[in-house]
Design an enzyme around this catalytic site. Structure first.
Site, PDB file in Angstrom:
ATOM      1  N   GLN A 136       0.831  -1.211   0.000  1.00  0.00           N
ATOM      2  CA  GLN A 136       0.000   0.000   0.000  1.00  0.00           C
ATOM      3  C   GLN A 136       0.863   1.258   0.000  1.00  0.00           C
ATOM      4  O   GLN A 136       0.486   2.292   0.550  1.00  0.00           O
ATOM      5  CB  GLN A 136      -0.952  -0.013   1.188  1.00  0.00           C
ATOM      6  CG  GLN A 136      -2.116  -0.976   1.016  1.00  0.00           C
ATOM      7  CD  GLN A 136      -3.003  -0.616  -0.183  1.00  0.00           C
ATOM      8  OE1 GLN A 136      -3.068   0.540  -0.608  1.00  0.00           O
ATOM      9  NE2 GLN A 136      -3.682  -1.600  -0.723  1.00  0.00           N
ATOM     10  N   SER A 137       2.014   1.173  -0.649  1.00  0.00           N
ATOM     11  CA  SER A 137       2.942   2.307  -0.659  1.00  0.00           C
ATOM     12  C   SER A 137       2.376   3.515  -1.413  1.00  0.00           C
ATOM     13  O   SER A 137       1.999   3.410  -2.593  1.00  0.00           O
ATOM     14  CB  SER A 137       4.251   1.864  -1.332  1.00  0.00           C
ATOM     15  OG  SER A 137       5.039   2.979  -1.638  1.00  0.00           O
ATOM     16  N   ASN A 138       2.370   4.644  -0.742  1.00  0.00           N
ATOM     17  CA  ASN A 138       1.998   5.902  -1.412  1.00  0.00           C
ATOM     18  C   ASN A 138       3.120   6.360  -2.330  1.00  0.00           C
ATOM     19  O   ASN A 138       2.886   7.010  -3.341  1.00  0.00           O
ATOM     20  CB  ASN A 138       1.720   6.982  -0.359  1.00  0.00           C
ATOM     21  CG  ASN A 138       0.617   6.565   0.588  1.00  0.00           C
ATOM     22  OD1 ASN A 138      -0.501   6.343   0.163  1.00  0.00           O
ATOM     23  ND2 ASN A 138       0.942   6.424   1.870  1.00  0.00           N
TER      24      ASN A 138
END
Ligand SMILES: Cc1ncc(COP(=O)(O)O)c(C=O)c1O
Length: 336
Positions: A75-77
């Site tokens: 879920q890396s921005n």
């Protein structure tokens, strides 16, 4: 620090707002509170990585790169913003991703940033761990180079000397805005992960002659590990710019009391903070970074842990698309 000497591409829509939080201030019965809206950088739902990528991808274009390789959690921005920036610049993008959670649920696997990465045309490579990711990045770079492409690796979170220039720029912008609205902050509070934001902001303030305290709220590791990360990025920034930045160890402030069970695991205090800001200001936070940071900010205000704070600024670093990966956490079993 003169930033015009460094290759840079424009990705931001413009300066992000610095504004008051009157509803939160009233709810807390407290003084003037400010927020710097780096959730509004503009690129594909925004966030702090856009500032760093202006320099990281500026460097990639200087090298004539045509494919970007980066890495992060599922879920890396950072991965989402890198994918968007690459798309904007006509570059291909690979992201090497791993799950930080042992058994993530369905939305975590498909929605939020993972959905957006796919829509943005990024090629995802799932690996078992951060360590396995290092090998995968090297293999991808080798494979791309063997076909005649020019790969450019952007470090996790773009937290190196080049990426941190984005937050030197943010420090300059913030000081300008403070003058414009007659604010004189004593503290800026932010989420500290891979630490490039913290390091760049701190360096930018000090180089500009400001002694505003930068307080990092760790979202995962012990404070000492984060302080080491900040120092590493500061050293790399000094190498990149050729400008030694005088930051004594005691100016690297990180608190680890708000990280809970670690990266990607929401905390009860963070959830309270998230709902409070949503309901008093109409501003959304994210479960992984900014909700934890806001829980720290509220605690510092309530208990003066870092001394009295004047015109304190909360740096909103974005991350809101991850909310959709935490549907079961916020609305367990709800249909409508
Ligand atoms: C929303 C958000 N806030 C804060 C951070 C932390 O920034 P840094 O990695 O520069 O410490 C990140 C990093 O990914 C992020 O996505």
């Amino acid at each position: 620090m003169d930033l015009t000497a460094f290759p840079r591409v424009k990705l931001m829509h413009g300066d992000t707002p610095l504004h008051d939080l009157p509803g939160l201030g009233r709810a807390l019965g407290t003084q003037r509170l400010l927020i710097k809206r780096d959730d509004c950088t503009g690129l594909a739902f925004g966030g702090n990585k856009t500032r760093k990528l202006e320099f990281a991808l500026g460097e990639a274009l200087r090298r004539d790169a045509d494919v970007i390789i980066t890495t992060g959690a599922w879920q890396s921005n950072h991965v989402r913003q890198t994918a968007a920036a690459a798309a904007r610049l006509g570059l291909r993008c690979h992201a090497v991703v791993h799950s930080p959670l042992p058994a993530p649920g369905g939305d975590y696997r498909r929605s939020g940033n993972l959905l957006l990465d796919r829509l943005l045309g990024c090629t995802l490579h799932d690996v078992a761990s951060e360590e396995a990711g290092i090998e995968c990045i090297a293999a991808l770079a080798g494979r791309e180079a063997a076909t005649g492409a020019i790969p450019h690796v952007v470090t996790m979170g773009a937290s190196d000397g080049v990426g941190a220039l984005g937050y030197v720029a943010c420090a300059q912008e913030l000081l300008r805005q403070c003058r414009d609205i007659a604010a004189a902050p004593s503290h800026i509070v932010l989420a500290t992960g891979s630490a490039g934001t913290h390091a760049g902001l701190l360096a930018g303030l000090r180089v500009a002659g400001s002694d505003i305290a930068v307080v990092g709220i760790s979202v995962s590791e012990p404070a000492e590990s984060k302080r080491i990360r900040v120092r590493r990025v500061l050293d790399d920034l000094a190498r990149t710019t050729g400008t030694p930045v005088q930051v004594p160890d005691e100016a690297i402030v990180v608190l680890d009391d708000y990280a809970g069970q670690g990266y990607g695991v929401p905390t009860a205090a963070g959830d309270v903070a998230l709902r409070l800001l949503a309901r008093k200001e109409g501003i959304l936070l994210d479960p992984v970074y900014t909700a934890k940071a806001m829980s720290g900010f509220l605690d510092l205000l309530a208990h003066a842990r870092c001394g009295p704070m004047r015109d304190p600024v909360f740096l909103h670093t974005g991350g809101t698309p991850a909310l959709f990966a935490y549907l079961d956490h916020y609305l367990p079993g709800t249909a409508m």
